[in-house]
Motif scaffolding. Structure first.
Motif, PDB file in Angstrom:
ATOM      1  N   GLU A 178       0.833  -1.210   0.000  1.00 25.60           N
ATOM      2  CA  GLU A 178       0.000   0.000   0.000  1.00 25.60           C
ATOM      3  C   GLU A 178       0.863   1.254   0.000  1.00 25.60           C
ATOM      4  O   GLU A 178       0.558   2.226  -0.700  1.00 25.60           O
ATOM      5  CB  GLU A 178      -0.925  -0.017   1.212  1.00 25.60           C
ATOM      6  N   ARG A 179       1.946   1.225   0.763  1.00 29.50           N
ATOM      7  CA  ARG A 179       2.821   2.404   0.838  1.00 29.50           C
ATOM      8  C   ARG A 179       3.456   2.690  -0.519  1.00 29.50           C
ATOM      9  O   ARG A 179       3.598   3.858  -0.913  1.00 29.50           O
ATOM     10  CB  ARG A 179       3.891   2.185   1.895  1.00 29.50           C
ATOM     11  N   ALA A 180       3.855   1.640  -1.232  1.00 29.04           N
ATOM     12  CA  ALA A 180       4.430   1.844  -2.565  1.00 29.04           C
ATOM     13  C   ALA A 180       3.386   2.410  -3.519  1.00 29.04           C
ATOM     14  O   ALA A 180       3.681   3.320  -4.313  1.00 29.04           O
ATOM     15  CB  ALA A 180       4.978   0.519  -3.099  1.00 29.04           C
ATOM     16  N   GLU A 181       2.165   1.883  -3.463  1.00 26.49           N
ATOM     17  CA  GLU A 181       1.088   2.418  -4.302  1.00 26.49           C
ATOM     18  C   GLU A 181       0.821   3.877  -3.977  1.00 26.49           C
ATOM     19  O   GLU A 181       0.685   4.714  -4.885  1.00 26.49           O
ATOM     20  CB  GLU A 181      -0.185   1.602  -4.096  1.00 26.49           C
ATOM     21  N   ASN A 182       0.724   4.187  -2.702  1.00 19.22           N
ATOM     22  CA  ASN A 182       0.455   5.574  -2.303  1.00 19.22           C
ATOM     23  C   ASN A 182       1.573   6.505  -2.744  1.00 19.22           C
ATOM     24  O   ASN A 182       1.327   7.617  -3.212  1.00 19.22           O
ATOM     25  CB  ASN A 182       0.287   5.651  -0.781  1.00 19.22           C
ATOM     26  N   GLY A 183       2.826   6.054  -2.590  1.00 17.92           N
ATOM     27  CA  GLY A 183       3.950   6.885  -2.992  1.00 17.92           C
ATOM     28  C   GLY A 183       3.972   7.133  -4.488  1.00 17.92           C
ATOM     29  O   GLY A 183       4.226   8.255  -4.940  1.00 17.92           O
ATOM     30  N   ALA A 184       3.718   6.077  -5.278  1.00 18.40           N
ATOM     31  CA  ALA A 184       3.713   6.234  -6.736  1.00 18.40           C
ATOM     32  C   ALA A 184       2.581   7.169  -7.172  1.00 18.40           C
ATOM     33  O   ALA A 184       2.764   8.032  -8.042  1.00 18.40           O
ATOM     34  CB  ALA A 184       3.562   4.876  -7.406  1.00 18.40           C
ATOM     35  N   ARG A 185       1.403   6.998  -6.556  1.00 20.96           N
ATOM     36  CA  ARG A 185       0.275   7.863  -6.916  1.00 20.96           C
ATOM     37  C   ARG A 185       0.562   9.307  -6.532  1.00 20.96           C
ATOM     38  O   ARG A 185       0.321  10.235  -7.313  1.00 20.96           O
ATOM     39  CB  ARG A 185      -1.000   7.378  -6.228  1.00 20.96           C
ATOM     40  N   LEU A 186       1.086   9.527  -5.331  1.00 19.94           N
ATOM     41  CA  LEU A 186       1.355  10.888  -4.871  1.00 19.94           C
ATOM     42  C   LEU A 186       2.420  11.554  -5.735  1.00 19.94           C
ATOM     43  O   LEU A 186       2.275  12.728  -6.113  1.00 19.94           O
ATOM     44  CB  LEU A 186       1.806  10.857  -3.406  1.00 19.94           C
ATOM     45  N   ALA A 187       3.501  10.835  -6.064  1.00 24.38           N
ATOM     46  CA  ALA A 187       4.548  11.432  -6.902  1.00 24.38           C
ATOM     47  C   ALA A 187       3.993  11.834  -8.265  1.00 24.38           C
ATOM     48  O   ALA A 187       4.313  12.909  -8.791  1.00 24.38           O
ATOM     49  CB  ALA A 187       5.702  10.449  -7.072  1.00 24.38           C
ATOM     50  N   GLY A 188       3.148  10.957  -8.841  1.00 22.99           N
ATOM     51  CA  GLY A 188       2.533  11.305 -10.124  1.00 22.99           C
ATOM     52  C   GLY A 188       1.625  12.507 -10.023  1.00 22.99           C
ATOM     53  O   GLY A 188       1.590  13.370 -10.915  1.00 22.99           O
ATOM     54  N   ILE A 189       0.876  12.597  -8.921  1.00 23.83           N
ATOM     55  CA  ILE A 189      -0.027  13.739  -8.716  1.00 23.83           C
ATOM     56  C   ILE A 189       0.762  15.038  -8.598  1.00 23.83           C
ATOM     57  O   ILE A 189       0.395  16.069  -9.194  1.00 23.83           O
ATOM     58  CB  ILE A 189      -0.896  13.500  -7.457  1.00 23.83           C
ATOM     59  N   VAL A 190       1.863  15.010  -7.852  1.00 26.04           N
ATOM     60  CA  VAL A 190       2.675  16.218  -7.674  1.00 26.04           C
ATOM     61  C   VAL A 190       3.247  16.670  -9.007  1.00 26.04           C
ATOM     62  O   VAL A 190       3.179  17.864  -9.357  1.00 26.04           O
ATOM     63  CB  VAL A 190       3.796  15.964  -6.654  1.00 26.04           C
TER      64      VAL A 190
END
Length: 879
Positions: free
Chosen positions: A570-582
């Motif tokens: 979950e942490r990897a998914e959240n990090g990838a999604r957040l980096a893409g959003i930024v």
């Protein structure tokens, strides 16, 4: 009284390496003849099948219409199979390359029935002899008193365990697995080079070799009627249970040194195949002279242990005190007869190379018959007469350590005389004379050659390579032994002159061919296929009913690993999604307000996507973006996406026996693809941002496959529930914090910020389907906080957490819980949407803070209760 005496010091197996005498040649498996030593082992680019031995002609005759031209495709398919299944051999030199792909040749070694009968008869005799030697050395010790074995060779061996002297073998058998390394001479005869009795490796790799190679030559495998392996493994595990103190219902475990051991893959593979529990030392405890497994719901007895840990590390109370691989008190449990250990502690002394020189006399004395399968001529230098005669002949011998590594004397690697210069040979001679008892000399034998497939230039061809064969004898629990009809063939490294994986060797499958009169054999793995006769099936008994209701045990270590597997996924998914959003927000159509930039800065810093001291995007957007992109790879000291993927990979590697091959492959693929993507910032400017966005999108796709494997490819036991709890807990903490910061900075009131909230919750499509382009705060809170039909909302995460915790509570006297979302949505929504005089959503912020505190508290309680068992009452070993 008979006295020990070394064999005659003649070395007929290998004359001068420069000689072209027939005796100094090697046996060519492909052609079934002796190849003179002077004939080079060159690539055969245009093979002539008419010159092959009959069994090889039959093998190559099954290649199909494409024949030799299809071998490159099969070799590629074989490599892909090993890569996709994650078949590895660990090396310690470089952490980044710790897991090396398992080296496997395309062709199997073919053993005709006549060869196999000689091998089988010789191995069965030898294992009976070794079992008798073990009974004597840990019992009456008549062999020492009669001088058939030098006392110094036994009592000076670090693997001779005085603590086990006089202890009867649990179940009546000391040895349950024995492995023998064989080599074939120029005349086609087989010789024993070494024997493995402490913790023999290869049974797992052997299975994987068979699955991989037989798939590439299915027609040849069927037409040659290759003998199957499954029945031997089944007899072995049933025999262990029959001999263990718990009888047929015994719980058997496989003790591994852990995921950094060089053969960890095969240990987890073998545990999964045999259906036993894979455990590490800290998974076990001894209470009241009994061995127990620390499981998710308390202690469970263990009746049998297949060990892959050397004896010196088994019990830190009685052996090496610094060992963290063993179990304190284990030897006392063995002495009490409450646990069977395969092989019995103390069997390692039988591996001494020096013992091979005394086995011929031992066989005549103990069994009353000569050895059917001879050993390579071997001499222990601890006897002065032998030492004087062997020193001048080192150039034609292999020098081996008499003893394994120990704290008192250390050890050394073998030296191959024919590969040494005169200066090196003299250095060895000096070492032998200083400590002769620590050196054993064995005649050098150039092993037989088997064909391998290679590609010199653009044309493929057959390359003969020297090979050795490891065969296994397995006890069936009734005092009888069987030889596994196959083995692990190992190809000799050209540089080392030894068959060792650590120095560049490789492996091959081994096919035992039946005699001409043998009937076709049924496939033991498919005996009850769709057309099988069901009339012969036995009726279901009450014992069978109890058996099928049994739950799979989950060790505390595995439970903790599964919990963190969920969290890191979950942490990897959240990090990838957040980096893409930024990245998208910095270049998107919606111009982000200062509030949104401040919010994204806080989220990126909290998630470790940018290092401390990074310029704020409010002042230097380009510098902030550059820092984020540079932090994406797995760099030292940066707890970002690369670090999370590395931790995900490491946790999954320790759980290999619980993961499907697809599940493991997706995790490995996620990490490898991310590492191959490198540092996108090296391109600079818009190219760096585009490269980073592509890598993040690919990572998100792969992680979605990992999540799918976790949902559809795992058994729904409490371990899986803990994995789900870990995922949902990570989601709850991450999204609660992100939403709290979004309302604190007022970013959610901005058009861009409103959209970022929906993206973070992965709810853009579902929200617009319900509310079109609305920017209502009430609609947003209802959708991402309260609506339990949305699996990405806080309410959805809470509901799933409550469900999984409720199932875990069935085994707990004190429940683990989270505070529910109080009341129906109609009552709760107006309260959460209420703002104070300055616009702060005080009730929503309070609820989010409550959820984060409860989530952190729940994480701590799960660790204390299920992983460390801090609340349990501990009992001393002697109680």
């Amino acid at each position: 009284m008979p006295q020990a005496s070394p064999p005659s010091l003649t070395i007929p197996l290998q004359s001068d390496p420069g000689s072209t005498d027939q005796d100094s040649g090697v046996f060519d498996e492909l052609h079934g003849r002796t190849r003179p030593a002077g004939e080079p082992a060159a690539v055969i680019s245009r093979p002539d099948p008419a010159a092959f031995a009959p069994h090889w002609r039959r093998f190559f005759g099954g290649l199909g219409p494409d024949g030799w031209h299809d071998l490159d495709r099969r070799a590629s398919a074989l490599r892909r199979h090993l890569r996709d299944n994650g078949v590895t051999y660990n090396v310690y030199a470089d952490e980044a390359k710790l897991q090396r792909p398992w080296p496997l040749e395309l062709f199997p070694l073919l053993l005709p029935d006549a060869d196999w009968q000689r091998i089988e008869a010789g191995v069965l005799q030898r294992v009976r002899l070794l079992e008798a030697v073990m009974h004597d050395l840990y019992g009456e010790r008549r062999l020492l008193k009669d001088g058939l074995i030098p006392a110094a060779l036994v009592q000076g061996h670090p693997d001779y365990l005085r603590a086990m002297h006089g202890v009867p073998a649990v179940g009546g058998t000391y040895l349950h697995i024995a492995a023998f390394d064989l080599a074939r001479d120029a005349h086609g005869d087989w010789w024993v080079v070494s024997q493995r009795t402490q913790a023999p490796s290869g049974l797992g790799y052997l299975l994987e070799n068979r699955a991989a190679v037989s798939a590439q030559f299915a027609d040849s495998f069927d037409s040659l009627r290759v003998r199957r392996l499954a029945a031997s493994y089944r007899g072995f595990i049933e025999g262990l249970k029959a001999q263990a103190p718990g009888g047929a219902d015994s719980h058997i475990a496989l003790l591994t040194p852990g995921p950094y051991n060089e053969t960890y893959f095969e240990q987890s593979y073998l545990a999964r195949y045999l259906g036993v529990t894979l455990v590490e030392g800290n998974d076990l405890t001894v209470r009241g002279e009994r061995l127990y497994l620390k499981t998710l719901h308390g202690l469970r007895p263990v009746h049998g242990l297949i060990k892959r840990v050397d004896d010196a590390y088994l019990d830190p109370l009685e052996m090496r005190p610094e060992s963290q691989l063993g179990v304190p008190g284990l030897l006392q449990a063995v002495r009490a007869g409450t646990v069977l250990v395969a092989n019995a502690p103390g069997a390692g002394l039988l591996e001494s190379s020096a013992l091979l020189g005394f086995l011929p006399a031992l066989s005549r004395q103990v069994l009353g018959e000569p050895l059917r399968l001879p050993s390579l001529h071997t001499w222990w230098c601890g006897e002065p007469a032998t030492l004087r005669e062997v020193l001048p002949q080192l150039a034609r011998c292999v020098i081996k350590p008499t003893y394994p590594w120990s704290t008192s004397r250390g050890t050394f690697g073998p030296g191959v005389g024919p590969l040494m210069s005169p200066e090196v040979l003299q250095s060895w001679a000096d070492s032998i004379q200083r400590v002769p008892e620590e050196h054993t000399v064995q005649a050098f034998l150039a092993p037989s050659l088997m064909p391998t497939w290679t590609r010199p230039g653009d044309a493929g061809g057959l390359l003969p390579r020297p090979t050795m064969l490891r065969v296994f004898a397995l006890s069936d629990g009734s005092g009888r032994w069987s030889v596994l009809p196959g083995g692990m063939t190992r190809l000799v490294s050209a540089s080392a002159g030894l068959a060792t994986m650590a120095l560049g060797g490789s492996s091959a499958d081994t096919w035992v061919l039946p005699g001409a009169a043998a009937p076709p054999q049924a496939d033991p793995e498919h005996e009850a296929g769709p057309h099988a006769d069901r009339s012969s099936l036995v009726a279901i008994t009450p014992a069978d009913t109890a058996l099928v209701q049994r739950e799979r045990l989950i060790t505390s270590r595995a439970a903790e690993g599964l919990f963190w597997l969920g969290r890191y996924t979950e942490r990897a998914e959240n990090g990838a999604r957040l980096a893409g959003i930024v990245l998208n927000a910095l270049h998107g159509e919606e111009e982000p307000s200062p509030a949104v930039l401040m919010w994204l800065e806080q989220l990126a810093a909290f998630a470790g996507l940018v290092p401390p001291g990074t310029p704020s995007p409010l002042h230097d957007r380009a510098a902030f973006e550059r820092a984020l992109i540079q932090s994406l790879p797995d760099t030292e000291g940066t707890p970002g996406i690369g670090y999370t993927l590395r931790r995900l990979y490491q946790v999954a590697a320790s759980l290999r026996e619980r993961l499907s091959p697809e599940h493991w492959s997706f995790i490995k693929q996620a990490r490898e693809n991310w590492r191959r993507a490198g540092d996108p910032s090296q391109h600079g400017g818009e190219a760096a941002s585009a490269d980073a966005a592509r890598a993040l999108a690919q990572l998100s796709h792969t992680l979605a496959a990992v999540t799918g494997a976790q949902q559809d490819r795992m058994w729904r036991d409490d371990g899986w529930r803990l994995l789900t709890v870990g995922r949902q807990l990570e989601r709850l903490l991450h999204l609660s914090d992100a939403l709290s910061k979004g309302f604190y900075t007022n970013a959610v009131h901005d058009a861009a910020g409103y959209g970022v909230v929906l993206e973070l919750f992965d709810s853009t499509i579902s929200f617009h389907a319900r509310h079109q382009r609305s920017r209502s705060i009430a609609a947003l809170i209802e959708h991402v906080v309260l609506n339990q039909q949305n699996p990405r909302s806080l309410g959805g995460a809470l509901q799933l957490l409550q469900d999984r915790l409720a199932r875990l509570r069935q085994h707990d006297s004190q429940p683990l819980d989270l505070p529910p979302l109080h009341g129906p949505v109609a009552d709760e929504l107006p309260r959460l949407c209420e703002a104070d005089a300055i616009g702060d959503f005080i009730h929503l912020q309070a609820r989010l803070a409550q959820l984060m505190a409860a989530g952190a508290r729940l994480s701590d309680e799960i660790g204390l209760r299920h992983f460390s068992h801090a609340g349990e009452e501990h009992t001393s070993l002697g109680a």
